[in-house]
Design a protein around this motif. Sequence first.
Motif, PDB file in Angstrom:
ATOM      1  N   ASP A  70       0.831  -1.208   0.000  1.00  0.00           N
ATOM      2  CA  ASP A  70       0.000   0.000   0.000  1.00  0.00           C
ATOM      3  C   ASP A  70       0.869   1.263   0.000  1.00  0.00           C
ATOM      4  OD1 ASP A  70      -2.291  -1.511  -0.015  1.00  0.00           O
ATOM      5  OD2 ASP A  70      -2.663  -1.328   2.144  1.00  0.00           O
ATOM      6  N   ASN A  71       1.962   1.224   0.772  1.00  0.00           N
ATOM      7  CA  ASN A  71       2.847   2.389   0.829  1.00  0.00           C
ATOM      8  C   ASN A  71       3.601   2.586  -0.484  1.00  0.00           C
ATOM      9  OD1 ASN A  71       2.139   3.027   3.456  1.00  0.00           O
ATOM     10  ND2 ASN A  71       3.830   1.895   4.384  1.00  0.00           N
ATOM     11  N   MET A  72       4.154   1.510  -1.008  1.00  0.00           N
ATOM     12  CA  MET A  72       5.010   1.632  -2.187  1.00  0.00           C
ATOM     13  C   MET A  72       4.234   1.962  -3.457  1.00  0.00           C
ATOM     14  SD  MET A  72       7.844   1.494  -0.808  1.00  0.00           S
ATOM     15  CE  MET A  72       8.823   1.683  -2.305  1.00  0.00           C
ATOM     16  N   GLU A  73       2.966   1.595  -3.511  1.00  0.00           N
ATOM     17  CA  GLU A  73       2.153   1.948  -4.682  1.00  0.00           C
ATOM     18  C   GLU A  73       2.039   3.460  -4.831  1.00  0.00           C
ATOM     19  OE1 GLU A  73      -1.565  -0.031  -4.335  1.00  0.00           O
ATOM     20  OE2 GLU A  73      -0.792  -1.985  -4.977  1.00  0.00           O
ATOM     21  N   LYS A  74       2.134   4.170  -3.712  1.00  0.00           N
ATOM     22  CA  LYS A  74       2.023   5.623  -3.750  1.00  0.00           C
ATOM     23  C   LYS A  74       3.374   6.289  -4.037  1.00  0.00           C
ATOM     24  CE  LYS A  74      -1.569   5.378  -0.171  1.00  0.00           C
ATOM     25  NZ  LYS A  74      -1.897   5.690   1.236  1.00  0.00           N
ATOM     26  N   ILE A  75       4.460   5.555  -3.726  1.00  0.00           N
ATOM     27  CA  ILE A  75       5.796   6.160  -3.820  1.00  0.00           C
ATOM     28  C   ILE A  75       6.559   5.696  -5.050  1.00  0.00           C
ATOM     29  CG2 ILE A  75       8.039   6.394  -2.665  1.00  0.00           C
ATOM     30  CD1 ILE A  75       6.481   5.859  -0.011  1.00  0.00           C
ATOM     31  N   ALA A  76       6.696   4.377  -5.177  1.00  0.00           N
ATOM     32  CA  ALA A  76       7.496   3.816  -6.281  1.00  0.00           C
ATOM     33  C   ALA A  76       6.932   2.468  -6.696  1.00  0.00           C
ATOM     34  CB  ALA A  76       8.956   3.671  -5.840  1.00  0.00           C
ATOM     35  N   PRO A  77       5.862   2.441  -7.502  1.00  0.00           N
ATOM     36  CA  PRO A  77       5.270   1.173  -7.942  1.00  0.00           C
ATOM     37  C   PRO A  77       6.301   0.311  -8.664  1.00  0.00           C
ATOM     38  CG  PRO A  77       3.919   3.039  -8.612  1.00  0.00           C
ATOM     39  CD  PRO A  77       5.174   3.605  -8.072  1.00  0.00           C
TER      40      PRO A  77
END
Length: 428
Positions: free
Chosen positions: A283-290
């Motif tokens: 969930d976090n990485m989808e917003k930052i660096a998919p």
Amino acid sequence: MTNEEILKIALQQSAYDCNCDAEDFLSTENKVVLSQKNDKARVYIPLPLECDLVSYGSNIVAQVSTRMKETVEWYIGKYAVEHCFEAPNMIALNEKLAQFGYKVCFMAEYFLPDINELKELSCDYEIRLLQPEDFAQYYTAEWGNALCKNRKHLDKLAVGAFDENKLVGLAGCSADCETMYQIGVDVLPEYRKNGIASAITSRLAIEILKLDKVPFYCAAWSNIKSVRNAIRCGFRPAWVELTARTGEFVDEINNKISDINFFLLNKSEFFYYRDILFDILADNMEKIAPSGNNREEDRKLWFKGVNEGLKRDERQIVLIKEENSIIGFFQYYVNIDTFMMEEIQIKSAYQGKNIFRKLYGFLIENLKGDIEFVEAYANIQNSKSMGILEKLGLNKIGTNNTGSCYHFKGKYTDLIKWYNSNSTKENN
């Protein structure tokens, strides 16, 4: 040592702390400077600061960040020096700081000894001078002002009052900087109002001067008992200081966030937690660096990597919980003298609530070995993570093999310093 020499040393130390010249504090004109790190600053100051005001009486020297410079210049230019450190004018500063996510946090008065007034006072109890090996057993809650558990190596000397062999009062000093030792005092409640605090404080101040160091004393101005003790022992007001910190930091001090707890994962139970942990990460990485993969592909790759890592004895995972719910996790290992911070993930709803500081407090208590260095990686697109690592005292030293992450490294002592940055010896 004369009073003039003591003041000169204190002014120079404040200059190190505030990135200015010692003479700046004696001017009748206010001065605003950009805050910078300085190895000679007091160890607990988390430089650079966004907003910090210091006054020796005739003016204000403010160290600030670039973004807050205009706001602070307006504030100290609008109000009288003495009123900048009190309500209602201070409320105006607090309102201005809100746009940056900051609040007024620490306010304190600092005292220096008057050589003409300082003298050893007595009480009805035995007074003993204690070396570090003598007070090693007293790192407990009741002596939390006199000694600092997280900075034991800085505690240099103490004076204890004893009722037979029972310690009933303790004054300790910490080497917060090269030339000045700060005094903190504790007396057991049932032994107060017997002259113990003044007896141990005055004796310790004299012993510090014998070491050719300047003793100094800090108290909140509303702490009348502590201020009276300082005055009784021959200390006199020297300077005042006001520091702003993030709203999250202030809220944590005021207990405005939920009770967060930390647990080392039993490695055999990773199977039961792995989906929860991965979903927080994804969930976090989808917003930052998919990653560009579908979620299930990433899940399998992450499971495999973590399972392999956990086969190493030194690899650990810390679970971060609110009540019975997992809200984050932290992967790390210690390799000889290096603390490797591999991965920290916290649910978005809990980010910005100063959980990092609580986590590192837990880790500092549990890490073993003689650690000298801290290392970590941050995705090159994750500016927030990079900012956090820089605040911890880490610097970029390169990238990983693929160039997708920056490699950071710093000193473990700087991490300890950051963790302790919210505590001075304020004598309660």
